[in-house]
Design a protein around this motif. Structure first.
Motif, PDB file in Angstrom:
ATOM      1  N   GLN A 114      47.375  40.054  46.748  1.00 52.71           N
ATOM      2  CA  GLN A 114      45.743  39.969  46.536  1.00 52.71           C
ATOM      3  C   GLN A 114      45.517  38.595  48.109  1.00 52.71           C
ATOM      4  O   GLN A 114      45.696  37.360  48.070  1.00 52.71           O
ATOM      5  CB  GLN A 114      44.471  39.491  46.411  1.00 52.71           C
ATOM      6  N   SER A 137      34.848  31.868  46.691  1.00 50.73           N
ATOM      7  CA  SER A 137      35.330  32.575  47.968  1.00 50.73           C
ATOM      8  C   SER A 137      36.720  33.089  46.518  1.00 50.73           C
ATOM      9  O   SER A 137      36.900  34.339  46.464  1.00 50.73           O
ATOM     10  CB  SER A 137      36.257  32.550  49.076  1.00 50.73           C
ATOM     11  N   GLN A 140      34.269  34.424  43.689  1.00 52.21           N
ATOM     12  CA  GLN A 140      33.358  36.087  43.678  1.00 52.21           C
ATOM     13  C   GLN A 140      35.052  37.011  44.464  1.00 52.21           C
ATOM     14  O   GLN A 140      35.154  38.443  43.197  1.00 52.21           O
ATOM     15  CB  GLN A 140      33.107  35.752  45.379  1.00 52.21           C
ATOM     16  N   HIS A 141      35.823  36.930  44.630  1.00 55.41           N
ATOM     17  CA  HIS A 141      37.041  38.140  44.552  1.00 55.41           C
ATOM     18  C   HIS A 141      37.123  38.614  43.206  1.00 55.41           C
ATOM     19  O   HIS A 141      37.687  39.950  43.819  1.00 55.41           O
ATOM     20  CB  HIS A 141      37.979  37.506  45.840  1.00 55.41           C
ATOM     21  N   LEU A 143      35.864  37.909  40.810  1.00 54.72           N
ATOM     22  CA  LEU A 143      35.164  39.125  40.068  1.00 54.72           C
ATOM     23  C   LEU A 143      34.895  40.292  40.021  1.00 54.72           C
ATOM     24  O   LEU A 143      34.565  41.443  39.723  1.00 54.72           O
ATOM     25  CB  LEU A 143      33.739  38.435  39.697  1.00 54.72           C
ATOM     26  N   LYS A 144      35.220  40.904  41.518  1.00 55.69           N
ATOM     27  CA  LYS A 144      35.645  42.201  42.186  1.00 55.69           C
ATOM     28  C   LYS A 144      36.369  42.803  41.530  1.00 55.69           C
ATOM     29  O   LYS A 144      36.566  44.089  40.916  1.00 55.69           O
ATOM     30  CB  LYS A 144      35.461  41.948  43.707  1.00 55.69           C
ATOM     31  N   LEU A 145      37.468  41.824  41.408  1.00 55.34           N
ATOM     32  CA  LEU A 145      38.704  42.853  40.464  1.00 55.34           C
ATOM     33  C   LEU A 145      38.354  43.441  39.196  1.00 55.34           C
ATOM     34  O   LEU A 145      39.079  44.207  39.704  1.00 55.34           O
ATOM     35  CB  LEU A 145      40.135  41.770  40.483  1.00 55.34           C
ATOM     36  N   LYS A 147      35.264  44.296  38.361  1.00 54.37           N
ATOM     37  CA  LYS A 147      34.607  45.283  38.218  1.00 54.37           C
ATOM     38  C   LYS A 147      35.279  46.966  38.198  1.00 54.37           C
ATOM     39  O   LYS A 147      36.271  47.241  38.170  1.00 54.37           O
ATOM     40  CB  LYS A 147      33.818  45.638  39.502  1.00 54.37           C
TER      41      LYS A 147
END
Length: 147
Positions: A114, A137, A140-141, A143-145, A147
């Protein structure tokens, strides 16, 4: 926060009373200082499994207590015993960690690929710390992974 699953895993934490465990055994001054000086009740934590077949983020947790002396430093039968530590002058601190949820495992290679995580402390070469900070940041990144 890194833990060997044989010591304490995300599943162990979820099974514990109130889904909470004391984060004992930290014996690195920098990691201790992160816990003692930087972590606050309610802060998010990625629960990272290390020294296992597939290391990686295995869950989300939160800091559930203010820092307090790690009792294992005073127990002569503990592998974490520290003869130089005293009740009056403890050397090692801990916080309680409460599991929020088990997640899919995000293995170390996936984290490394990433670009937005390139500067993440836990991914730095030679990093051996069990506790490292995560930027907003990076949080947040990841957490997106999930989903």
């Amino acid at each position: 926060m890194k833990s060997e699953p044989g010591e304490v895993s995300i599943d162990d934490t979820i099974a514990a009373p109130k889904h909470t465990v004391a984060w004992t055994g930290v014996r690195n001054y920098q990691a201790r200082n992160f816990m003692r000086d930087e972590m606050k009740v309610g802060d998010g934590v990625f629960f990272y499994h290390s020294s296992c077949a597939e290391p990686g983020i295995a869950g989300i947790a939160e800091v559930a207590s203010t820092p307090y002396p790690d009792p294992t430093q005073f127990d002569s039968k503990s592998k974490y015993f520290d003869a130089k530590a005293t009740q009056e002058n403890p050397r090692w601190m801990l916080v309680d960690v409460r599991a929020i949820k088990k997640t899919r495992l995000i293995p170390l290679p996936e984290l490394r690929e990433q670009p937005d995580l390139a500067e993440m402390v836990i991914l730095k070469r030679g990093n051996r710390l069990s506790i490292t900070p995560v930027t907003k940041s990076e949080w947040q990144h990841i957490l997106k992974l999930l989903k």
